[in-house]
Scaffold this motif. Structure first.
Motif, PDB file in Angstrom:
ATOM      1  N   ILE A  52       0.837  -1.198   0.000  1.00 31.96           N
ATOM      2  CA  ILE A  52       0.000   0.000   0.000  1.00 31.96           C
ATOM      3  C   ILE A  52       0.878   1.258   0.000  1.00 31.96           C
ATOM      4  N   SER A  53       1.828   1.313   0.915  1.00 39.04           N
ATOM      5  CA  SER A  53       2.628   2.533   1.069  1.00 39.04           C
ATOM      6  C   SER A  53       3.558   2.791  -0.110  1.00 39.04           C
ATOM      7  N   ASP A  54       4.026   1.730  -0.758  1.00 38.44           N
ATOM      8  CA  ASP A  54       4.917   1.897  -1.907  1.00 38.44           C
ATOM      9  C   ASP A  54       4.169   2.047  -3.226  1.00 38.44           C
ATOM     10  N   LYS A  55       2.826   2.073  -3.145  1.00 39.89           N
ATOM     11  CA  LYS A  55       1.987   2.177  -4.353  1.00 39.89           C
ATOM     12  C   LYS A  55       2.338   1.076  -5.357  1.00 39.89           C
ATOM     13  N   SER A  56       2.469  -0.144  -4.838  1.00 40.04           N
ATOM     14  CA  SER A  56       2.902  -1.293  -5.626  1.00 40.04           C
ATOM     15  C   SER A  56       1.758  -1.936  -6.387  1.00 40.04           C
ATOM     16  N   TRP A  57       2.106  -2.858  -7.266  1.00 38.19           N
ATOM     17  CA  TRP A  57       1.127  -3.704  -7.945  1.00 38.19           C
ATOM     18  C   TRP A  57       1.528  -5.145  -7.674  1.00 38.19           C
ATOM     19  N   GLY A  58       0.567  -6.046  -7.838  1.00 36.03           N
ATOM     20  CA  GLY A  58       0.810  -7.459  -7.559  1.00 36.03           C
ATOM     21  C   GLY A  58       0.177  -7.851  -6.238  1.00 36.03           C
ATOM     22  N   VAL A  59       0.446  -9.077  -5.808  1.00 36.58           N
ATOM     23  CA  VAL A  59      -0.123  -9.601  -4.568  1.00 36.58           C
ATOM     24  C   VAL A  59       0.752  -9.181  -3.394  1.00 36.58           C
ATOM     25  N   TRP A  60       0.128  -8.524  -2.448  1.00 33.68           N
ATOM     26  CA  TRP A  60       0.798  -8.065  -1.231  1.00 33.68           C
ATOM     27  C   TRP A  60      -0.094  -8.441  -0.050  1.00 33.68           C
ATOM     28  N   GLY A  61       0.380  -9.349   0.788  1.00 32.19           N
ATOM     29  CA  GLY A  61      -0.411  -9.782   1.947  1.00 32.19           C
ATOM     30  C   GLY A  61      -1.681 -10.522   1.560  1.00 32.19           C
ATOM     31  N   GLY A  62      -1.705 -11.097   0.379  1.00 30.22           N
ATOM     32  CA  GLY A  62      -2.872 -11.849  -0.072  1.00 30.22           C
ATOM     33  C   GLY A  62      -3.902 -11.031  -0.820  1.00 30.22           C
ATOM     34  N   VAL A  63      -3.576  -9.778  -1.119  1.00 30.97           N
ATOM     35  CA  VAL A  63      -4.491  -8.885  -1.834  1.00 30.97           C
ATOM     36  C   VAL A  63      -3.766  -8.352  -3.065  1.00 30.97           C
ATOM     37  N   TYR A  64      -4.428  -8.440  -4.211  1.00 30.37           N
ATOM     38  CA  TYR A  64      -3.827  -7.903  -5.430  1.00 30.37           C
ATOM     39  C   TYR A  64      -4.036  -6.397  -5.465  1.00 30.37           C
ATOM     40  N   LEU A  65      -2.923  -5.674  -5.611  1.00 31.97           N
ATOM     41  CA  LEU A  65      -2.946  -4.211  -5.627  1.00 31.97           C
ATOM     42  C   LEU A  65      -2.552  -3.676  -7.000  1.00 31.97           C
ATOM     43  N   GLU A  66      -3.095  -2.526  -7.333  1.00 29.74           N
ATOM     44  CA  GLU A  66      -2.688  -1.772  -8.519  1.00 29.74           C
ATOM     45  C   GLU A  66      -2.381  -0.358  -8.057  1.00 29.74           C
ATOM     46  N   ASN A  67      -1.122   0.021  -8.143  1.00 26.88           N
ATOM     47  CA  ASN A  67      -0.669   1.329  -7.653  1.00 26.88           C
ATOM     48  C   ASN A  67      -1.037   1.548  -6.187  1.00 26.88           C
ATOM     49  N   GLY A  68      -0.961   0.482  -5.397  1.00 29.45           N
ATOM     50  CA  GLY A  68      -1.245   0.565  -3.967  1.00 29.45           C
ATOM     51  C   GLY A  68      -2.711   0.517  -3.602  1.00 29.45           C
ATOM     52  N   ASP A  69      -3.577   0.402  -4.585  1.00 27.59           N
ATOM     53  CA  ASP A  69      -5.020   0.314  -4.350  1.00 27.59           C
ATOM     54  C   ASP A  69      -5.496  -1.115  -4.600  1.00 27.59           C
ATOM     55  N   ILE A  70      -6.503  -1.550  -3.874  1.00 22.92           N
ATOM     56  CA  ILE A  70      -7.047  -2.895  -4.052  1.00 22.92           C
ATOM     57  C   ILE A  70      -7.700  -2.992  -5.429  1.00 22.92           C
ATOM     58  N   SER A  71      -7.295  -3.991  -6.185  1.00 19.55           N
ATOM     59  CA  SER A  71      -7.819  -4.211  -7.530  1.00 19.55           C
ATOM     60  C   SER A  71      -9.115  -5.013  -7.465  1.00 19.55           C
ATOM     61  N   ARG A  72     -10.176  -4.451  -7.958  1.00 20.12           N
ATOM     62  CA  ARG A  72     -11.447  -5.187  -8.018  1.00 20.12           C
ATOM     63  C   ARG A  72     -11.323  -6.349  -8.992  1.00 20.12           C
ATOM     64  N   GLU A  73     -10.697  -6.095 -10.130  1.00 18.80           N
ATOM     65  CA  GLU A  73     -10.596  -7.112 -11.177  1.00 18.80           C
ATOM     66  C   GLU A  73      -9.862  -8.365 -10.704  1.00 18.80           C
ATOM     67  N   PHE A  74      -8.717  -8.204 -10.099  1.00 15.37           N
ATOM     68  CA  PHE A  74      -7.894  -9.359  -9.754  1.00 15.37           C
ATOM     69  C   PHE A  74      -8.185  -9.937  -8.375  1.00 15.37           C
ATOM     70  N   ASN A  75      -9.172  -9.383  -7.690  1.00 19.01           N
ATOM     71  CA  ASN A  75      -9.630  -9.941  -6.411  1.00 19.01           C
ATOM     72  C   ASN A  75     -11.071 -10.424  -6.483  1.00 19.01           C
ATOM     73  N   LYS A  76     -11.705 -10.323  -7.657  1.00 20.80           N
ATOM     74  CA  LYS A  76     -13.125 -10.647  -7.774  1.00 20.80           C
ATOM     75  C   LYS A  76     -13.442 -12.127  -7.566  1.00 20.80           C
ATOM     76  N   HIS A  77     -12.428 -12.980  -7.590  1.00 27.05           N
ATOM     77  CA  HIS A  77     -12.650 -14.412  -7.369  1.00 27.05           C
ATOM     78  C   HIS A  77     -12.902 -14.735  -5.895  1.00 27.05           C
ATOM     79  N   LYS A  78     -12.627 -13.802  -5.008  1.00 25.10           N
ATOM     80  CA  LYS A  78     -12.794 -14.041  -3.573  1.00 25.10           C
ATOM     81  C   LYS A  78     -14.257 -13.882  -3.171  1.00 25.10           C
ATOM     82  N   THR A  79     -14.703 -14.789  -2.322  1.00 26.27           N
ATOM     83  CA  THR A  79     -16.059 -14.692  -1.792  1.00 26.27           C
ATOM     84  C   THR A  79     -16.102 -13.649  -0.672  1.00 26.27           C
ATOM     85  N   LYS A  80     -17.300 -13.295  -0.257  1.00 25.73           N
ATOM     86  CA  LYS A  80     -17.463 -12.351   0.850  1.00 25.73           C
ATOM     87  C   LYS A  80     -16.799 -12.886   2.112  1.00 25.73           C
TER      88      LYS A  80
END
Length: 93
Positions: A52-80
């Motif tokens: 988050i702080s480095d504005k990274s992309w890829g999986v970080w802590g089990g969450v796919y990020l794009e520019n440090g933001d949670i990606s809806r597209e690459f996390n949509k496979h997760k259930t509630k």
């Protein structure tokens, strides 16, 4: 003497790094296995915070990020329920 880094305790230590980036994007069948690996990682909170702080992309802590933001597209496979467990593991003290 070399300094001990948080990455030295990561569940992914020694794995091919690209599975958390391009391969995660390209192969939907790989995503649940990576999510599980991260969910059991002792340094997932630190990993996520750095992503988050480095504005990274890829999986970080089990969450796919794009520019440090949670990606809806690459996390949509997760259930509630999966999101609830992931978020709780990242935010609980």
């Amino acid at each position: 003497m070399q300094q001990h880094l948080w990455k030295d305790d990561a569940a992914c230590l020694g794995l091919e790094v690209n599975i958390f980036f391009d391969k995660y994007e390209e192969d939907e069948s790989l995503r649940p296995a990576i999510d599980l690996l991260c969910s059991e990682c002792p340094v997932r909170k630190i990993c996520f915070a750095i992503g988050i702080s480095d504005k990274s992309w890829g999986v970080w802590g089990g969450v796919y990020l794009e520019n440090g933001d949670i990606s809806r597209e690459f996390n949509k496979h997760k259930t509630k329920d999966q999101w609830g467990k992931t978020w709780a593991s990242l935010t609980m003290e």
